[in-house]
Design a protein around this motif. Sequence first.
Motif, PDB file in Angstrom:
ATOM      1  N   LYS A  98       5.481   4.454   1.928  1.00 49.31           N
ATOM      2  CA  LYS A  98       5.941   5.678   2.592  1.00 49.31           C
ATOM      3  C   LYS A  98       6.764   5.357   3.838  1.00 49.31           C
ATOM      4  O   LYS A  98       7.824   5.958   4.082  1.00 49.31           O
ATOM      5  CB  LYS A  98       4.729   6.536   2.963  1.00 49.31           C
ATOM      6  CG  LYS A  98       5.075   7.859   3.631  1.00 49.31           C
ATOM      7  CD  LYS A  98       3.797   8.644   3.900  1.00 49.31           C
ATOM      8  CE  LYS A  98       4.102   9.938   4.614  1.00 49.31           C
ATOM      9  NZ  LYS A  98       2.884  10.722   4.912  1.00 49.31           N
ATOM     10  N   TYR A 149      11.204   5.766  -4.521  1.00 49.94           N
ATOM     11  CA  TYR A 149      10.038   6.303  -3.809  1.00 49.94           C
ATOM     12  C   TYR A 149       9.222   7.218  -4.709  1.00 49.94           C
ATOM     13  O   TYR A 149       7.978   7.210  -4.694  1.00 49.94           O
ATOM     14  CB  TYR A 149      10.495   7.073  -2.569  1.00 49.94           C
ATOM     15  CG  TYR A 149       9.345   7.736  -1.842  1.00 49.94           C
ATOM     16  CD1 TYR A 149       9.182   9.116  -1.873  1.00 49.94           C
ATOM     17  CD2 TYR A 149       8.405   6.981  -1.154  1.00 49.94           C
ATOM     18  CE1 TYR A 149       8.121   9.721  -1.223  1.00 49.94           C
ATOM     19  CE2 TYR A 149       7.352   7.573  -0.501  1.00 49.94           C
ATOM     20  CZ  TYR A 149       7.205   8.944  -0.538  1.00 49.94           C
ATOM     21  OH  TYR A 149       6.161   9.538   0.097  1.00 49.94           O
ATOM     22  N   SER A 183       5.413   6.121  -5.236  1.00 48.02           N
ATOM     23  CA  SER A 183       4.451   6.962  -4.520  1.00 48.02           C
ATOM     24  C   SER A 183       3.526   7.706  -5.466  1.00 48.02           C
ATOM     25  O   SER A 183       2.525   8.281  -5.041  1.00 48.02           O
ATOM     26  CB  SER A 183       5.194   7.980  -3.636  1.00 48.02           C
ATOM     27  OG  SER A 183       5.941   8.889  -4.441  1.00 48.02           O
ATOM     28  N   ASN A 184       3.850   7.707  -6.746  1.00 47.45           N
ATOM     29  CA  ASN A 184       3.012   8.363  -7.749  1.00 47.45           C
ATOM     30  C   ASN A 184       2.209   7.291  -8.486  1.00 47.45           C
ATOM     31  O   ASN A 184       2.777   6.444  -9.167  1.00 47.45           O
ATOM     32  CB  ASN A 184       3.906   9.129  -8.743  1.00 47.45           C
ATOM     33  CG  ASN A 184       3.077   9.939  -9.730  1.00 47.45           C
ATOM     34  OD1 ASN A 184       2.236   9.412 -10.425  1.00 47.45           O
ATOM     35  ND2 ASN A 184       3.363  11.230  -9.789  1.00 47.45           N
ATOM     36  N   PRO A 185       0.875   7.279  -8.346  1.00 52.79           N
ATOM     37  CA  PRO A 185       0.055   6.206  -8.948  1.00 52.79           C
ATOM     38  C   PRO A 185       0.294   6.044 -10.452  1.00 52.79           C
ATOM     39  O   PRO A 185       0.331   4.914 -10.956  1.00 52.79           O
ATOM     40  CB  PRO A 185      -1.382   6.641  -8.648  1.00 52.79           C
ATOM     41  CG  PRO A 185      -1.267   7.512  -7.437  1.00 52.79           C
ATOM     42  CD  PRO A 185       0.043   8.218  -7.567  1.00 52.79           C
ATOM     43  N   THR A 230       0.843  -1.196   0.000  1.00 53.58           N
ATOM     44  CA  THR A 230       0.000   0.000   0.000  1.00 53.58           C
ATOM     45  C   THR A 230       0.879   1.248   0.000  1.00 53.58           C
ATOM     46  O   THR A 230       2.078   1.197   0.276  1.00 53.58           O
ATOM     47  CB  THR A 230      -0.908   0.020   1.237  1.00 53.58           C
ATOM     48  OG1 THR A 230      -0.100   0.119   2.417  1.00 53.58           O
ATOM     49  CG2 THR A 230      -1.756  -1.244   1.315  1.00 53.58           C
ATOM     50  N   GLN A 231       0.252   2.376  -0.290  1.00 56.03           N
ATOM     51  CA  GLN A 231       0.990   3.643  -0.281  1.00 56.03           C
ATOM     52  C   GLN A 231       1.556   3.940   1.108  1.00 56.03           C
ATOM     53  O   GLN A 231       2.647   4.495   1.244  1.00 56.03           O
ATOM     54  CB  GLN A 231       0.066   4.794  -0.722  1.00 56.03           C
ATOM     55  CG  GLN A 231      -0.228   4.815  -2.209  1.00 56.03           C
ATOM     56  CD  GLN A 231       1.032   5.109  -3.031  1.00 56.03           C
ATOM     57  OE1 GLN A 231       1.862   5.936  -2.660  1.00 56.03           O
ATOM     58  NE2 GLN A 231       1.185   4.404  -4.148  1.00 56.03           N
ATOM     59  N   ASP A 232       0.813   3.574   2.138  1.00 51.50           N
ATOM     60  CA  ASP A 232       1.299   3.807   3.491  1.00 51.50           C
ATOM     61  C   ASP A 232       2.542   2.957   3.788  1.00 51.50           C
ATOM     62  O   ASP A 232       3.501   3.423   4.415  1.00 51.50           O
ATOM     63  CB  ASP A 232       0.184   3.498   4.495  1.00 51.50           C
ATOM     64  CG  ASP A 232       0.548   3.913   5.906  1.00 51.50           C
ATOM     65  OD1 ASP A 232       0.539   3.062   6.799  1.00 51.50           O
ATOM     66  OD2 ASP A 232       0.853   5.105   6.127  1.00 51.50           O
ATOM     67  N   ARG A 288       3.820   4.568 -11.003  1.00 48.75           N
ATOM     68  CA  ARG A 288       3.841   3.177 -10.531  1.00 48.75           C
ATOM     69  C   ARG A 288       3.146   2.266 -11.527  1.00 48.75           C
ATOM     70  O   ARG A 288       3.595   1.137 -11.783  1.00 48.75           O
ATOM     71  CB  ARG A 288       3.169   3.088  -9.160  1.00 48.75           C
ATOM     72  CG  ARG A 288       3.224   1.686  -8.554  1.00 48.75           C
ATOM     73  CD  ARG A 288       2.566   1.667  -7.192  1.00 48.75           C
ATOM     74  NE  ARG A 288       2.615   0.346  -6.592  1.00 48.75           N
ATOM     75  CZ  ARG A 288       2.086   0.040  -5.399  1.00 48.75           C
ATOM     76  NH1 ARG A 288       1.489   0.985  -4.680  1.00 48.75           N
ATOM     77  NH2 ARG A 288       2.163  -1.187  -4.934  1.00 48.75           N
TER      78      ARG A 288
END
Length: 381
Positions: free
Chosen positions: A21, A52, A56-58, A16-18, A61
């Motif tokens: 991060k 990252y 982190s950029n949809p 997941t993005q979390d 990614r």
Amino acid sequence: MARDYYEILGVRRDATQDEIKKAYRRLARELHPDVNPNPETQERFKEVAQAYEVLSNPEKRRMFDMGVDPFARGGAAGGGAGGFGGAGFPFDDLMNAFFGGAAGGPRTARERMRRGRSIKVRVELDLAETAFGVTKDITFPTAVVCDTCQGEGTARGSHPETCDMCGGRGEVSQVTRSFLGQVMTTRPCPQCAGQGTVIRNPCPDCAGEGRVRERVTRKVQIPAGVEDGTQIQLAGEGEVGPNGGPRGDIFLEIVQRPHPIFERRGDDLHCTVTVPMTAAALGASLTIDTLDGPEEIDLRPGTNSGQIITLESKGCHHLNAAGRGDLLIHVTVETPSRLDEEQEALLRKLAELRGEDRPPGKFSPGHGNLFSRIRDAFGAR
């Protein structure tokens, strides 16, 4: 594919993005040049930062998952800004990673339209108006939409233009060199103040603000049962915002004028009626003024000073509820201070007939020394 960004960050491909991060923040703290200044660590730090940025950029990614490296030569996102080793890594993402900001996603220009200010208006009412409600015209200064430009802020025939300094984004970027490589910083556009548009030809009547100040009169409905200090909110009736922005609210503050007869306590009304001792002794019919008009009450024979006569449902309406308070009439018996000879003779005869020509007096507790009177006074409050 030469580089696996998931492997560089040490996360699964379905992370997941979390999770991405958190992994980046952990590695960035370990590999930051301020902590580990050796060249190998710096190269590793740049790889982590680049990984990252992609994950982190949809959009980036998605490209990477399809087999396209956004930073490879000829890649869809390649070239341009220049960051770590030409990667174009934005400094904002690095700062967000360390200080908890939201990574990814460009800023947007601030709206030129903003919500207007809420205003407070004092409304003075008589007791009857607060008790039964009233429709009232109120006049107050406020901001209204400019009729000349209809809130746009521009002169006739012109409109806000896209800012040529920031291209309508509301921010400008600057690339500088540092020990980390090339670093991109952004700040609000100084020409449009971050709004993305500029007004070349402001309206002469509102000076480009889109609104003017006027005194307006509005008809408002005051509900029954309000009292001194009650506030009524009129949503969306306040000042119009700059450049035609939405209106704020109006808060009506009720101020109840004193009444010559009645004292209001909650929804009950209180008044005092003074009667001569003969009427108190013999009884009488009295006409009392109420908020509903004259009302007859019967004073029973033998009424004493301090007694209360209650007229139910003759007080104020309950606010937002059915029913009314009561009217409480406090009786005060008046003793004559001057008598002519005939009146004095009649009273002496009455006293003799009642055996009161030499009254013994009746004493009861409650009027002791100074300290007990002070105690009773405070206890009665």
